[in-house]
Design an enzyme around this catalytic site. Structure first.
Site, PDB file in Angstrom:
ATOM      1  N   LEU A 131       0.870  -1.143  -0.125  1.00 30.09           N
ATOM      2  CA  LEU A 131       0.093   0.064  -0.097  1.00 30.09           C
ATOM      3  C   LEU A 131       0.830   1.331  -0.109  1.00 30.09           C
ATOM      4  O   LEU A 131       2.101   1.130   0.586  1.00 30.09           O
ATOM      5  CB  LEU A 131      -1.044  -0.068   1.090  1.00 30.09           C
ATOM      6  CG  LEU A 131      -0.567   0.269   2.490  1.00 30.09           C
ATOM      7  CD1 LEU A 131      -0.440   1.815   2.809  1.00 30.09           C
ATOM      8  CD2 LEU A 131      -1.761  -0.270   3.494  1.00 30.09           C
ATOM      9  N   LEU A 230       7.917   8.779 -13.365  1.00 29.98           N
ATOM     10  CA  LEU A 230       8.939   9.636 -13.917  1.00 29.98           C
ATOM     11  C   LEU A 230       8.641  10.844 -13.688  1.00 29.98           C
ATOM     12  O   LEU A 230       8.962  11.863 -14.544  1.00 29.98           O
ATOM     13  CB  LEU A 230       8.808   9.483 -15.345  1.00 29.98           C
ATOM     14  CG  LEU A 230       9.134   7.985 -16.031  1.00 29.98           C
ATOM     15  CD1 LEU A 230       9.320   7.872 -17.515  1.00 29.98           C
ATOM     16  CD2 LEU A 230      10.500   7.703 -15.520  1.00 29.98           C
ATOM     17  N   GLY A 233      12.089  16.124 -10.327  1.00 32.05           N
ATOM     18  CA  GLY A 233      11.932  17.037  -9.253  1.00 32.05           C
ATOM     19  C   GLY A 233      12.847  16.740  -7.953  1.00 32.05           C
ATOM     20  O   GLY A 233      14.219  16.453  -8.387  1.00 32.05           O
ATOM     21  N   CYS A 240       9.780   4.455   3.047  1.00 29.85           N
ATOM     22  CA  CYS A 240       9.931   3.156   2.513  1.00 29.85           C
ATOM     23  C   CYS A 240      11.264   3.262   1.517  1.00 29.85           C
ATOM     24  O   CYS A 240      12.240   2.535   1.425  1.00 29.85           O
ATOM     25  CB  CYS A 240       8.648   2.849   1.805  1.00 29.85           C
ATOM     26  SG  CYS A 240       7.521   2.769   3.073  1.00 29.85           S
ATOM     27  N   LYS A 243      14.957   4.108   2.817  1.00 32.75           N
ATOM     28  CA  LYS A 243      15.674   2.960   3.504  1.00 32.75           C
ATOM     29  C   LYS A 243      15.364   1.617   2.806  1.00 32.75           C
ATOM     30  O   LYS A 243      16.377   0.751   3.044  1.00 32.75           O
ATOM     31  CB  LYS A 243      14.869   3.017   4.805  1.00 32.75           C
ATOM     32  CG  LYS A 243      13.322   2.542   4.756  1.00 32.75           C
ATOM     33  CD  LYS A 243      13.244   1.157   5.534  1.00 32.75           C
ATOM     34  CE  LYS A 243      11.881   0.874   5.491  1.00 32.75           C
ATOM     35  NZ  LYS A 243      11.634  -0.494   5.830  1.00 32.75           N
TER      36      LYS A 243
HETATM   37  C1  UGA Z   1       6.176   3.128  -1.539  1.00 35.18           C
HETATM   38  C2  UGA Z   1       5.484   2.255  -2.594  1.00 35.18           C
HETATM   39  O1  UGA Z   1       4.948   2.960  -3.784  1.00 35.18           O
HETATM   40  C3  UGA Z   1       4.233   1.356  -2.068  1.00 35.18           C
HETATM   41  O2  UGA Z   1       3.843   0.482  -3.169  1.00 35.18           O
HETATM   42  C4  UGA Z   1       4.925   0.290  -0.847  1.00 35.18           C
HETATM   43  O3  UGA Z   1       3.890  -0.193  -0.549  1.00 35.18           O
HETATM   44  C5  UGA Z   1       5.352   1.526   0.446  1.00 35.18           C
HETATM   45  O4  UGA Z   1       6.406   2.471  -0.440  1.00 35.18           O
HETATM   46  C6  UGA Z   1       6.000   0.704   1.265  1.00 35.18           C
HETATM   47  O5  UGA Z   1       7.104   0.104   1.320  1.00 35.18           O
HETATM   48  O6  UGA Z   1       5.428   0.434   2.304  1.00 35.18           O
HETATM   49  P1  UGA Z   1       4.965   5.360  -0.458  1.00 35.18           P
HETATM   50  O7  UGA Z   1       6.154   5.616   0.603  1.00 35.18           O
HETATM   51  O8  UGA Z   1       3.761   5.707   0.243  1.00 35.18           O
HETATM   52  O9  UGA Z   1       4.746   4.043  -1.228  1.00 35.18           O
HETATM   53  O10 UGA Z   1       5.025   6.559  -1.371  1.00 35.18           O
HETATM   54  P2  UGA Z   1       5.300   6.728  -3.062  1.00 35.18           P
HETATM   55  O11 UGA Z   1       4.145   6.863  -3.689  1.00 35.18           O
HETATM   56  O12 UGA Z   1       6.080   5.382  -3.480  1.00 35.18           O
HETATM   57  O13 UGA Z   1       6.354   7.993  -3.207  1.00 35.18           O
HETATM   58  C7  UGA Z   1       7.631   7.801  -2.610  1.00 35.18           C
HETATM   59  C8  UGA Z   1       8.403   9.190  -3.010  1.00 35.18           C
HETATM   60  O14 UGA Z   1       8.672   9.302  -4.365  1.00 35.18           O
HETATM   61  C9  UGA Z   1       7.450  10.481  -2.515  1.00 35.18           C
HETATM   62  O15 UGA Z   1       8.366  11.472  -1.926  1.00 35.18           O
HETATM   63  C10 UGA Z   1       7.080  11.194  -3.823  1.00 35.18           C
HETATM   64  O16 UGA Z   1       6.987  12.272  -4.012  1.00 35.18           O
HETATM   65  C11 UGA Z   1       8.299  10.603  -4.636  1.00 35.18           C
HETATM   66  N1  UGA Z   1       7.945  10.419  -6.138  1.00 35.18           N
HETATM   67  C12 UGA Z   1       6.840   9.587  -6.718  1.00 35.18           C
HETATM   68  C13 UGA Z   1       8.752  11.320  -7.138  1.00 35.18           C
HETATM   69  O17 UGA Z   1       9.576  12.150  -6.835  1.00 35.18           O
HETATM   70  N2  UGA Z   1       8.546  11.189  -8.546  1.00 35.18           N
HETATM   71  C14 UGA Z   1       7.461  10.528  -8.870  1.00 35.18           C
HETATM   72  O18 UGA Z   1       7.248  10.245 -10.236  1.00 35.18           O
HETATM   73  C15 UGA Z   1       6.901   9.661  -8.011  1.00 35.18           C
END
Ligand code: UGA
Length: 413
Positions: A131, A230, A233, A240, A243
């Site tokens: 999630l 993609l 920024g 998650c 780490k």
């Molecule tokens: C992430 C995974 O997406 C989940 O599938 C997983 O279950 C979870 O970790 C976990 O291990 O528990 P989450 O940490 O909620 O989920 O956040 P993401 O939506 O993956 O975003 C992570 C970071 O990437 C954010 O700081 C977001 O701003 C950044 N991001 C995301 C970007 O810089 N560019 C993007 O195109 C997408």
């Protein structure tokens, strides 16, 4: 689970969290969760700090965090180990323990061996959690896949039929323990790789005059590549992705496979450089930071969350504050958690107050509220109408025609 009609007991040793839930309030923000909880029958969902309350349960989900260790890249499993042993002591014969935590490959087999010694009539399954914060309810009730790791296919049967009731359409993958553990870390490593790949392209774009957002649109139009994740920024943060790639590197090292995953170290560095590049751009724009006000829009690591763990937004704000600028941080939900983590910064829950007199505005977390701001109206509040779009989601034309100068990484604006 309770909303689907199961009887659920949630146990946590953090009495503050349990007190919150017992009073009907949430100790964190997750969209829709308060509403969902208010609809659940009180007798279907109880909260406790006492492991003896779980002795009658049929399934025990271990949902414990595995943060980065304080002294290295590896995951700290101490909270998980301690909860596992408490559950093993209480679990009745015939029940199953289901690990949901993200763990180094090899952990489940070690836990299964310990269980066989101390409570042999209890089974272990490993069922990684995918999630996303901000989408927790939908990702739980309609997951896009279910992975069940077990010693044998037969040992996965009960959990498989449990999930069939929740989400019959969802594909289920029954695997051995190492595959289940690896699916999770490989998925997060791949997501981190996509983000860092596009941020590496952003560095090349900065040096050559290319536009990384258009580049992402154009390569993402190929559905073998895909546009999701993609978003160039200031990079990824949270509890998650950062780490997990480090823990994966540490585990690979233990397995004698450092070369196989060495690229993840590069992607970690690209990710950290994105924050440094944002600070450098701000300084280039401001000149001397002393005596300058910077309005920071966003503290959470991503929108729809109050989580500030390893938040790129908060780290950039803190660095600029340390360098002498007067930084004021706004966030719709994360101010309390941000102030707890970095008490020295100035926080405001008013966008107007945050922007008033600003010499530079930095858009660092892509809350929809910020995209809905009227650039013509807020232009009147700031001292200098310059905005850094750290997430590349603002409507450039709209802001520019309202008289703003736009700054971004990897885009010649
Ligand atoms: C992430 C995974 O997406 C989940 O599938 C997983 O279950 C979870 O970790 C976990 O291990 O528990 P989450 O940490 O909620 O989920 O956040 P993401 O939506 O993956 O975003 C992570 C970071 O990437 C954010 O700081 C977001 O701003 C950044 N991001 C995301 C970007 O810089 N560019 C993007 O195109 C997408």
């Amino acid at each position: 689970m309770a909303s689907l009609g199961h009887q659920v007991i949630a146990v946590d040793i953090d009495s503050r969290k349990i007190a919150h839930f017992n009073e009907g309030t949430l100790p964190f923000y997750e969209p829709g969760l308060a509403e969902l909880l208010s609809k659940i029958n009180k007798s279907d969902l109880t909260f406790s700090t006492n492991f003896s309350d779980i002795s009658e349960c049929e399934i025990h989900f271990l949902c414990i965090g595995t943060p980065q260790s304080e002294d290295g890249l590896q995951a700290d499993l101490s909270a998980l180990e301690s909860a596992f042993h408490s559950v093993v002591e209480m679990a009745r014969p015939g029940s199953i323990i289901v690990g949901k935590s993200t763990v180094p490959v090899g952990t489940a087999e070690r836990f299964a061996a310990a269980l066989e010694e101390s409570n042999p009539k209890v089974l272990l399954n490993w069922n990684p959690e995918f999630l996303r914060e901000g989408h927790a309810i939908a990702d739980t009730l309609q997951p896009n896949r279910i992975v069940i790791g077990a010693r044998t296919e037969k040992e996965a049967e009960r959990l498989t039929s449990f999930y069939e009731e929740i989400s019959p359409e969802t594909p289920v993958y029954i695997t051995n323990f190492p595959t289940a553990e690896l699916v999770k870390v490989a998925a997060n490593a791949f997501l981190a790789t996509k983000i860092s790949f596009i941020n590496a392209m952003s560095e090349v774009a900065d040096a050559t005059g290319a536009d990384v957002s258009l580049l992402a649109d154009a390569i993402g139009a190929d559905d073998r590549i895909g546009r999701k994740f993609l978003g160039a920024g200031i990079g990824f943060g949270g509890g998650c992705l950062p780490k997990d790639i480090r823990a994966f590197l540490a585990r690979a090292d233990e397995l004698g496979l450092s070369e196989s995953l060495h690229f993840l170290q590069e992607f970690d560095l690209i990710n950290q450089r994105a924050r440094v590049r944002a600070v450098a751009l701000a300084l280039k724009e401001l000149g001397v930071p002393q005596g300058k006000k910077i309005a920071v829009l966003g503290a959470a690591f991503k929108p729809d969350s109050d989580d500030v763990r390893d938040s790129p937004a908060l780290e950039i704000a803190e660095t600029l504050h340390t360098l002498g600028a007067h930084v004021v941080v706004h966030d719709p939900r994360a101010l309390e958690s941000a102030a707890k983590k970095i008490p020295d910064l100035t926080y405001s829950n008013s966008i107007e107050e945050t922007l008033t007199g600003a010499d530079l505005t930095m858009h660092l977390t892509e809350w929809v509220n910020y995209r809905e701001l009227d650039p013509a109206i807020i232009r009147k509040l700031v001292n200098v109408p310059t905005i850094f779009d750290g997430r590349n989601v603002l409507d450039t034309g709209n802001w520019q025609s309202a008289g703003w100068k736009l700054l971004a990484l990897g885009r010649p604006l």
